[in-house]
Write a protein that holds these residues in place. Structure first.
Motif, mmCIF file in Angstrom:
data_model
loop_
_atom_site.group_PDB
_atom_site.id
_atom_site.type_symbol
_atom_site.label_atom_id
_atom_site.label_comp_id
_atom_site.label_asym_id
_atom_site.label_seq_id
_atom_site.Cartn_x
_atom_site.Cartn_y
_atom_site.Cartn_z
ATOM 1 N N HIS A 197 0.808 -1.219 0.000
ATOM 2 C CA HIS A 197 0.000 0.000 0.000
ATOM 3 C C HIS A 197 0.843 1.272 0.000
ATOM 4 N N ARG A 198 2.160 1.130 -0.026
ATOM 5 C CA ARG A 198 3.006 2.321 0.019
ATOM 6 C C ARG A 198 3.016 3.040 -1.321
ATOM 7 N N ALA A 199 3.156 4.341 -1.238
ATOM 8 C CA ALA A 199 3.292 5.139 -2.454
ATOM 9 C C ALA A 199 4.701 4.967 -3.010
ATOM 10 N N PRO A 200 4.895 5.148 -4.321
ATOM 11 C CA PRO A 200 6.259 5.123 -4.872
ATOM 12 C C PRO A 200 7.139 6.148 -4.160
ATOM 13 N N ALA A 201 8.431 5.840 -4.108
ATOM 14 C CA ALA A 201 9.358 6.696 -3.367
ATOM 15 C C ALA A 201 9.305 8.167 -3.805
ATOM 16 N N PRO A 202 9.283 8.477 -5.104
ATOM 17 C CA PRO A 202 9.207 9.896 -5.482
ATOM 18 C C PRO A 202 7.957 10.579 -4.952
ATOM 19 N N VAL A 203 6.830 9.851 -4.955
ATOM 20 C CA VAL A 203 5.589 10.427 -4.430
ATOM 21 C C VAL A 203 5.703 10.656 -2.926
ATOM 22 N N SER A 204 6.290 9.696 -2.204
ATOM 23 C CA SER A 204 6.468 9.854 -0.762
ATOM 24 C C SER A 204 7.366 11.045 -0.438
ATOM 25 N N LEU A 205 8.433 11.214 -1.210
ATOM 26 C CA LEU A 205 9.325 12.351 -0.984
ATOM 27 C C LEU A 205 8.597 13.670 -1.190
ATOM 28 N N LEU A 206 7.844 13.767 -2.277
ATOM 29 C CA LEU A 206 7.084 14.994 -2.523
ATOM 30 C C LEU A 206 6.038 15.222 -1.442
ATOM 31 N N LEU A 207 5.411 14.148 -0.969
ATOM 32 C CA LEU A 207 4.408 14.264 0.081
ATOM 33 C C LEU A 207 5.017 14.820 1.369
ATOM 34 N N LEU A 208 6.151 14.266 1.767
ATOM 35 C CA LEU A 208 6.776 14.702 3.013
ATOM 36 C C LEU A 208 7.265 16.145 2.928
#
Length: 301
Positions: A197-208
């Motif tokens: 269920h995790r978002a792709p790493a680039p999406v997670s970075l942008l989210l944070l």
């Protein structure tokens, strides 16, 4: 005892009866959540084996999140929050940066669903299968929604009007804390939740990073404001110093936690790429063709 703990910034509100009733309700809600999660985990482990699907670390994280939730709303932390705005901000940071991530790491979706009554499970399945919900669950859209929700809740509850209203009304104060925990849980779920269920790493970075910047801006506003933006009755003995300390408590911990998490996501992404597609990370050496460089890199491993 310091002046901040002696001084009571918050008024009596609706009285001790309302405070006691809300405390009982919050404890009952946490116990119900713990019981439901435990029941769901037990069913999963009975079906799949102990530690499967939801591992022991995730169970520990969820339990720690519930304990920290109670600790943030009761005891010394609560008394400190009653005495100053800085104490209140420390309480909010515990909810956003400790409780929310721990609950998200607990991967509670499946256990709580299994613990729900059958009719409710069918309803949840229909909701999840609905086209609008499926679209919202796509990583990029979910990240945008979660980031916007935390930013909105953070700014809303720290505007002078809503903050003073929450101070004066225990029920609104409880709603404030509930919303902060909920949006933090939503935000950290695609970062710390189950791998499927995790978002792709680039999406997670942008989210944070995207949620850190508005929070830092709010902390900077509170820190550098030339005069208090809140009524003196909801601040500590030195209103401006109390507000400035609150701004720093929002600014520094938020930036530190989010930057550490973003760095961990980035490094894990690089390691995963290195394992899956080592040729992409092979460094070409002067005078060596790219194919030879990749082959040499593989020999070194």
């Amino acid at each position: 005892m310091s002046g901040l703990t002696v001084y009571r910034a918050h008024g009596p509100g609706a009285g001790e009866v309302a405070d006691g009733l809300l405390t009982m309700l919050s404890v009952a809600a946490v116990c119900l959540l713990a019981a439901g999660y435990g029941r769901g985990v037990q069913e999963l482990w009975t079906r799949r084996g102990r530690g499967r699907v939801v591992g022991g670390r995730r169970v520990t994280a969820f339990g720690a999140g519930l304990v920290m939730l109670l600790a943030a709303d009761q005891g010394p932390v609560h008394r400190l929050a009653e005495s100053s705005y800085a104490g209140h901000m420390a309480q909010h940071m515990l909810l956003l940066l400790v409780v929310g991530p721990l609950l998200a790491a607990g991967a509670a979706g499946l256990p709580l669903t299994l613990a729900a009554p059958r009719a409710l499970r069918r309803l949840l399945a229909r909701v999840r299968a609905a086209a609008p919900v499926r679209r919202l669950r796509r990583p990029a859209r979910y990240a945008l929604l979660a980031g916007a929700a935390q930013t909105l809740a953070l700014w809303l509850w720290h505007l002078p009007g809503p903050y003073v209203a929450a101070v004066d009304r225990p029920a609104l104060h409880a709603a404030e804390h509930l919303s902060l925990v909920a949006v933090a849980w939503l935000l950290w779920a695609p970062v710390l939740g189950p791998a499927r269920h995790r978002a792709p790493a680039p999406v997670s970075l942008l989210l944070l990073v995207g949620t850190m910047l508005p929070a830092s801006a709010l902390g900077a506003v509170l820190t550098f404001a030339p005069e208090p933006v809140y009524p003196a009755r909801v601040l500590g003995p030195d209103p401006l110093a109390d507000q400035q300390l609150a701004g720093l408590l929002m600014w520094a911990p938020m930036d530190l936690v989010v930057l550490v998490a973003a760095l961990a996501v980035f490094l894990a992404w690089l390691l995963r790429l290195d394992r899956q597609q080592p040729d992409r990370l092979a460094v070409a050496r002067p005078g060596v063709p790219p194919a030879s460089a990749a082959a040499t890199e593989g020999m070194v491993r």
